[in-house]
Design a protein around this motif. Structure first.
Motif, PDB file in Angstrom:
ATOM      1  N   GLY A 182     -11.787  -6.560  -2.133  1.00  0.00           N
ATOM      2  CA  GLY A 182     -11.206  -6.996  -0.863  1.00  0.00           C
ATOM      3  C   GLY A 182     -11.158  -5.854   0.128  1.00  0.00           C
ATOM      4  N   PRO A 183     -11.012  -6.151   1.411  1.00  0.00           N
ATOM      5  CA  PRO A 183     -10.898  -5.087   2.425  1.00  0.00           C
ATOM      6  C   PRO A 183      -9.648  -4.239   2.175  1.00  0.00           C
ATOM      7  N   ALA A 184      -9.775  -2.938   2.391  1.00  0.00           N
ATOM      8  CA  ALA A 184      -8.648  -2.034   2.155  1.00  0.00           C
ATOM      9  C   ALA A 184      -7.466  -2.357   3.055  1.00  0.00           C
ATOM     10  N   SER A 185      -7.739  -2.867   4.251  1.00  0.00           N
ATOM     11  CA  SER A 185      -6.649  -3.205   5.179  1.00  0.00           C
ATOM     12  C   SER A 185      -5.817  -4.381   4.682  1.00  0.00           C
ATOM     13  N   GLU A 186      -6.325  -5.117   3.674  1.00  0.00           N
ATOM     14  CA  GLU A 186      -5.586  -6.232   3.099  1.00  0.00           C
ATOM     15  C   GLU A 186      -5.042  -5.907   1.706  1.00  0.00           C
ATOM     16  N   THR A 187      -5.852  -5.257   0.883  1.00  0.00           N
ATOM     17  CA  THR A 187      -5.457  -4.998  -0.500  1.00  0.00           C
ATOM     18  C   THR A 187      -4.411  -3.889  -0.611  1.00  0.00           C
ATOM     19  N   LEU A 188      -4.541  -2.834   0.201  1.00  0.00           N
ATOM     20  CA  LEU A 188      -3.587  -1.728   0.102  1.00  0.00           C
ATOM     21  C   LEU A 188      -2.181  -2.121   0.546  1.00  0.00           C
ATOM     22  N   PRO A 189      -2.014  -2.915   1.617  1.00  0.00           N
ATOM     23  CA  PRO A 189      -0.657  -3.394   1.924  1.00  0.00           C
ATOM     24  C   PRO A 189      -0.060  -4.235   0.797  1.00  0.00           C
ATOM     25  N   LEU A 190      -0.904  -5.011   0.089  1.00  0.00           N
ATOM     26  CA  LEU A 190      -0.397  -5.776  -1.056  1.00  0.00           C
ATOM     27  C   LEU A 190       0.083  -4.836  -2.159  1.00  0.00           C
ATOM     28  N   LEU A 191      -0.689  -3.765  -2.383  1.00  0.00           N
ATOM     29  CA  LEU A 191      -0.279  -2.778  -3.382  1.00  0.00           C
ATOM     30  C   LEU A 191       1.061  -2.157  -2.994  1.00  0.00           C
ATOM     31  N   LEU A 192       1.229  -1.845  -1.725  1.00  0.00           N
ATOM     32  CA  LEU A 192       2.488  -1.270  -1.243  1.00  0.00           C
ATOM     33  C   LEU A 192       3.652  -2.221  -1.497  1.00  0.00           C
ATOM     34  N   GLU A 193       3.448  -3.507  -1.222  1.00  0.00           N
ATOM     35  CA  GLU A 193       4.513  -4.484  -1.448  1.00  0.00           C
ATOM     36  C   GLU A 193       4.876  -4.586  -2.921  1.00  0.00           C
ATOM     37  N   MET A 194       3.875  -4.540  -3.790  1.00  0.00           N
ATOM     38  CA  MET A 194       4.139  -4.604  -5.228  1.00  0.00           C
ATOM     39  C   MET A 194       4.946  -3.398  -5.684  1.00  0.00           C
TER      40      MET A 194
END
Length: 292
Positions: A204-216
């Motif tokens: 996935g695009p980093a602009s989408e996957t990395l914010p999800l990682l941050l939330e987790m």
């Protein structure tokens, strides 16, 4: 046309950090995260802020907003015009260089600003170039690439996360080598899965996957804390790194010597056999047996 000056190259788009940059910066602020970037656009530095960037951020391919000088110019294969040793060619960078510009009209009628000449180093008079890593250069050629510090961070990593790389440059090759040596888990945030089996894909695009990682991480019952390795763990890891490097170096040297000795011995035996055959001379051992 009018003469102007600027501190940046014209037509370089003014970009801002995206959601991926901001997520990495947030993770670095709340956990023990080290960032080694191939990008020269300075966006990670902007998103981190000066204090955090100096502590956990390396621009291993350099930065586009600074310059360094060329210590010598090769004008022919056998002729080099030296400008002398200069601190800006090996250690320091110039962050505020005035570029001579001229406003011109292109054939399609558009006005553009073009750099009219190469700026000179204020210390040695040599030509200045952007403080980025060019082809055929080494990471150790200038201190601004911080190669030794980057390799140290790799060797002390608990986990490695690659973001949007094609794995086609030296720094990624070194990181994967270190990961294999120390059995470090490796994740690859990318829009396509990589072929290397060591990489655990996050598609996935980093602009989408990395914010999800941050939330987790934020929602984790045990939030990540800024922790450091124990002194004993650091010592063991560093000792392992040094010993492995030296052992393999010595093994290679021994192997080369053994192959050389074997080749010389084999050549001598073949030559001796051919000489005995040509002259009809019996080998010394057989001659000794026949006289006993």
């Amino acid at each position: 046309a009018g003469a102007e000056e600027a501190t940046t190259v014209p037509h370089l788009p003014v970009a801002l950090p995206n959601a991926g940059h901001m997520a990495i910066a947030a993770l670095a602020a709340m956990a023990s995260v080290k960032i080694i970037t191939q990008n020269v656009d300075c966006l990670h530095r902007v998103s981190l802020g000066p204090e955090l960037a100096s502590a956990c951020h390396i621009e291993v391919h350099g930065r586009s907003d600074a310059y360094r000088c060329v210590p010598s110019v090769r004008v022919a294969p056998s002729e080099v015009i030296p400008f002398g040793h200069c601190v800006y060619s090996t250690h320091e960078v110039l962050p505020d260089v005035r570029l001579p510009l001229e406003r011109v009209v292109t054939p399609d009628g558009k006005e553009e600003l073009q750099v009219t000449s190469v700026p000179d180093c204020p210390a040695c008079g040599g030509p200045l170039i952007p403080a980025v890593l060019f082809f055929d250069e080494l990471y150790v050629d200038h201190r601004c690439f911080e190669w030794d510090r980057a390799v140290k961070w790799m060797n002390f990593a608990d986990v490695m996360v690659f973001v949007g790389t094609s794995f086609s440059v030296g720094v990624t090759a070194k990181a994967l080598q270190v990961a294999r040596r120390h059995r470090i888990p490796v994740y690859d945030v990318n829009t396509f899965p990589a072929a290397d089996p060591i990489l655990r894909p996050i598609i996935g695009p980093a602009s989408e996957t990395l914010p999800l990682l941050l939330e987790m991480v934020r929602e984790s019952p045990q939030p990540a804390k800024r922790v450091t390795h124990s002194a004993a763990g650091n010592a063991l890891r560093l000792l392992s790194m040094v010993l492995v490097d030296h052992v393999w170096q010595n093994v290679r040297i021994f192997a080369y010597l053994w192959l050389l000795v074997t080749a010389v011995s084999g050549a001598w035996a073949v030559g001796q056999a051919l000489w005995n055959f040509a002259t009809g001379t019996e080998p010394e051992s057989e001659a000794a047996d026949s006289t006993s």
